[in-house]
Design a protein around this motif. Sequence first.
Motif, PDB file in Angstrom:
ATOM      1  N   GLU A  24       0.868  -1.332  -0.003  1.00 55.71           N
ATOM      2  CA  GLU A  24      -0.131   0.203  -0.086  1.00 55.71           C
ATOM      3  C   GLU A  24       0.716   1.013  -0.083  1.00 55.71           C
ATOM      4  O   GLU A  24       0.654   2.302  -0.608  1.00 55.71           O
ATOM      5  CB  GLU A  24      -1.027   0.086   1.259  1.00 55.71           C
ATOM      6  CG  GLU A  24      -2.067  -1.111   1.214  1.00 55.71           C
ATOM      7  CD  GLU A  24      -1.240  -2.186   1.577  1.00 55.71           C
ATOM      8  OE1 GLU A  24      -0.248  -2.611   2.176  1.00 55.71           O
ATOM      9  OE2 GLU A  24      -2.111  -3.644   1.610  1.00 55.71           O
ATOM     10  N   ASP A  25       2.180   1.156   0.674  1.00 57.40           N
ATOM     11  CA  ASP A  25       2.839   2.305   0.839  1.00 57.40           C
ATOM     12  C   ASP A  25       3.492   2.600  -0.676  1.00 57.40           C
ATOM     13  O   ASP A  25       3.572   3.780  -1.131  1.00 57.40           O
ATOM     14  CB  ASP A  25       4.023   1.996   1.537  1.00 57.40           C
ATOM     15  CG  ASP A  25       3.572   2.280   3.091  1.00 57.40           C
ATOM     16  OD1 ASP A  25       2.159   2.479   3.481  1.00 57.40           O
ATOM     17  OD2 ASP A  25       4.300   2.158   4.187  1.00 57.40           O
ATOM     18  N   ARG A  28       0.916   4.052  -2.809  1.00 52.10           N
ATOM     19  CA  ARG A  28       0.485   5.409  -2.446  1.00 52.10           C
ATOM     20  C   ARG A  28       1.370   6.354  -2.945  1.00 52.10           C
ATOM     21  O   ARG A  28       1.131   7.458  -3.415  1.00 52.10           O
ATOM     22  CB  ARG A  28       0.165   5.489  -1.132  1.00 52.10           C
ATOM     23  CG  ARG A  28      -0.229   6.885  -0.481  1.00 52.10           C
ATOM     24  CD  ARG A  28      -0.457   6.676   0.765  1.00 52.10           C
ATOM     25  NE  ARG A  28      -1.222   5.945   1.467  1.00 52.10           N
ATOM     26  CZ  ARG A  28      -0.758   4.690   2.188  1.00 52.10           C
ATOM     27  NH1 ARG A  28       0.673   4.902   2.608  1.00 52.10           N
ATOM     28  NH2 ARG A  28      -1.567   3.958   2.508  1.00 52.10           N
TER      29      ARG A  28
END
Length: 428
Positions: A24-25, A28
């Motif tokens: 997810e990082d 993002r």
Amino acid sequence: MQIHVVQQGQSVYGIAQAYNVPVEDLIRANELQAPNELVVGQALVIPIIGSYYWVQPGDNLFSISRKFGLSYQQLANINRINVNQPLPVGFRLYIPPQKKTSAEFNGYVEPRGASVSQNLIDSAREAAPYLTYLAPFSFQALRDGSLKEPLLNDFPNIAKANNVVLMMVITNQEQDQFSDELGRILLNDMAIQNRFLNNIVSTAKKYGFRDIHFDFEFLRPEDREAYNRFLRKAKQRFSQEGWLLSTALAPKTRADQKGKWYEGHDYKAHGEIVDFVVIMTYEWGYSGGPAMAVSPIGPVREVLTYAISEIPSKKILMGQNLYGYDWTLPFVPGSISKAISPQEAIEIARQHKVSISYDQEAQAPYFRYFDSEGKQHEVWFEDARSIQAKFNLIKELNLRGMSYWKLGLSFPQNWLLLNENFEVVKRA
């Protein structure tokens, strides 16, 4: 922060696992629109503290440590290896984050049409924490010394909320085209010039501008000295208000460079008079020309090397494009290419299932594709690698910082790497 170039067969999950970061990082940080369809050759920023280096043929501990400003003893100690240990090709070394350099950053915003788009407002708000100056483009000077105002919307409040200096950009444009005749009037008719300066002062006070920025282009060669005199007069006037004075300069490589864009700009005089300059080091590849990198590192370096011979380096902001172009091939004089953001460029490559290449000489990414009508296109844009090359040049030449033309085009990696490399100076 690590820059990773996607290879054939790699996935976002595999890359995240290799660097031990949450998927997810990674998604993002790079604002991946289709994380399951990475483009071969796409540069990703890996959100980690520090970076990794893989040993290349011919490397040794000493040569690697010099690349990153460390001693070989420090590098060995950090990686818990013996200083005499041979380093096999492919061996991974951890490189700690380097000390940040203080620098200033400007972002131009150009509202178009009858209203300011929400995208432009959002872009200014997102960029403001990384900016020293915010520059609405532009107040257009009129022949009677009055000013035609741009749409300012919420820009003054955005600047104030983020401790950003609001820059008042003033141009010699008529019908959105630079006018040498308008420049002649403003620089030589003293009655109009005095009225012009009075209007600038009253307008700057009204909105809270604290830097007055002249972008006078296509001036007549014979008005070069008149421009210098005007700037000295303006500097004296604005200093009484506690304001900065700055100018935009064409990208010259010598003092006597010919051409309508260059002859009215006196680098040495501007360096002596104003607080700082923005040098427009972009548009080698431009909308009306053939396909090529917009700001190739070689020509950019050549311009800045000349600039620092005439202007103190700490008065120079390197101009940097936040866009690329999509050209239709073959190039036909008179044709116009489409301006695109770095994120749009990657999406075009993904949709057409083509790989992204990287020109090492220009330090810029590019690719070709065929559209639905069978026409071939060539795209040049900016990515993490190309912007890091420019950041390195700022540090090497000890420049004041960078000025972006222009906000409103999505390039999330730029801001992440800016924050990794620099401590942004706030003057407000």
